[in-house]
Write a protein that holds these residues in place. Structure first.
Motif: not given
Length: 300
Positions: A210-234
């Motif tokens: 109930e605390g999640y929505s598709l729009a919120l989760v999609d935004q969070l996934v985008t942020v975390v996916a980018a951060s994952t790639v950046i952290s691996y590059c670092l």
């Protein structure tokens, strides 16, 4: 003329050994392969004794994970019976009694501690931390928005750090951060899959959704996916032994992109391990990354 009631095609009951084995969730044991990250990234591949220690830690965490799943399934059985997928779990179907499942869980906890005890106090403390996080997740945090997925990320970090402690090697902080972010990415994808499966915001399958929505989760996934790639590059940029690991970056980028593609095109994500084990491009990507990393680490 009355219309006959529909007949439900229920699967046949499983035998007790089969039901018990299914309840251990052996497919989830792939998560514990992180226990080998320490010995692999420290390039200690030619040390048989360290491999033995890493294997002992791996088996211990498989036992610990399965114990947690058993206790979780006992607590969640009433809810699982109303879930379109989880209702097939043995405890929810009544194939295992709660008492039997709890007894098996206690036995697995003892086995886990017996396996890590010879590995030193650090390994024991990491296992205690793992159980504490699992217990917190099962009892409370799984019902708290955001903290539920962050706890899952923490469990993966404990696995990676425990694997390094078991073989007494150092693991890069950037690699631990990448591990946490990747786990967070998969956990958010799982939440998205649950939302899609039960009809998104309209008919949530359990309170935390109930605390999640598709729009919120999609935004969070985008942020975390980018951060994952950046952290691996670092991690590759700061690798002490070889910056040649930078050539493995495309594998990570493709793997993340492929998962995002599957998540949006086919509404996958509720069972991340199913995607990772069945999608051929992702399997080839993982194999390519593993071979490339092994060659580079062996040459340093």
């Amino acid at each position: 003329m009355s219309v006959p009631a529909p007949v439900l095609d229920l699967p046949r009951p499983r035998s007790l050994p089969h039901a018990a084995f299914v309840s251990l969730r052996p497919r989830q044991w792939t998560k514990n392969l992180l226990l080998f990250a320490g010995i692999i990234f420290a390039a200690k591949l030619d040390d048989p004794s360290r491999w033995g220690e890493a294997l002992a830690a791996f088996v211990a965490y498989c036992a610990a994970s399965s114990a947690s799943y058993l206790i979780n399934d006992v607590r969640d059985a009433p809810h699982d019976r109303m879930h379109p997928v989880k209702r097939a779990r043995p405890i929810a179907r009544g194939e295992l009694t709660p008492r039997f499942a709890e007894g098996l869980g206690v036995a697995l906890v003892l086995i886990a501690f017996l396996l890590v005890a010879p590995l030193g106090i650090a390994s024991i403390l990491f296992l205690c931390t793992f159980f504490a996080l699992q217990a917190s997740y099962t009892l409370a945090l799984k019902h708290v928005v955001l903290l539920d997925v962050m706890t899952i990320g923490g469990l993966f970090v404990v696995r990676a750090a425990a694997g390094a402690a078991a073989v007494e090697v150092r693991i890069s902080p950037w690699l631990l951060l990448c591990t946490a972010l990747l786990a967070l990415f998969l956990a958010l994808a799982k939440r998205r899959g649950e939302l899609v499966l039960v009809g998104a915001e309209e008919t949530p399958g359990r309170p935390v959704l109930e605390g999640y929505s598709l729009a919120l989760v999609d935004q969070l996934v985008t942020v975390v996916a980018a951060s994952t790639v950046i952290s691996y590059c670092l991690y590759t940029f700061t690798a002490r032994d070889s910056k040649a690991m930078m050539v493995t970056i495309p594998f990570v980028v493709f793997g993340v992109f492929r998962y995002l593609l599957l998540m949006h095109r086919r509404d996958l994500g509720e069972e991340p391990e199913e995607v990772l084990l069945r999608d051929l491009p992702i399997l080839l990507c993982i194999a390519g990354w593993a071979v490339c990393a092994a060659v580079i680490l062996a040459a340093t």
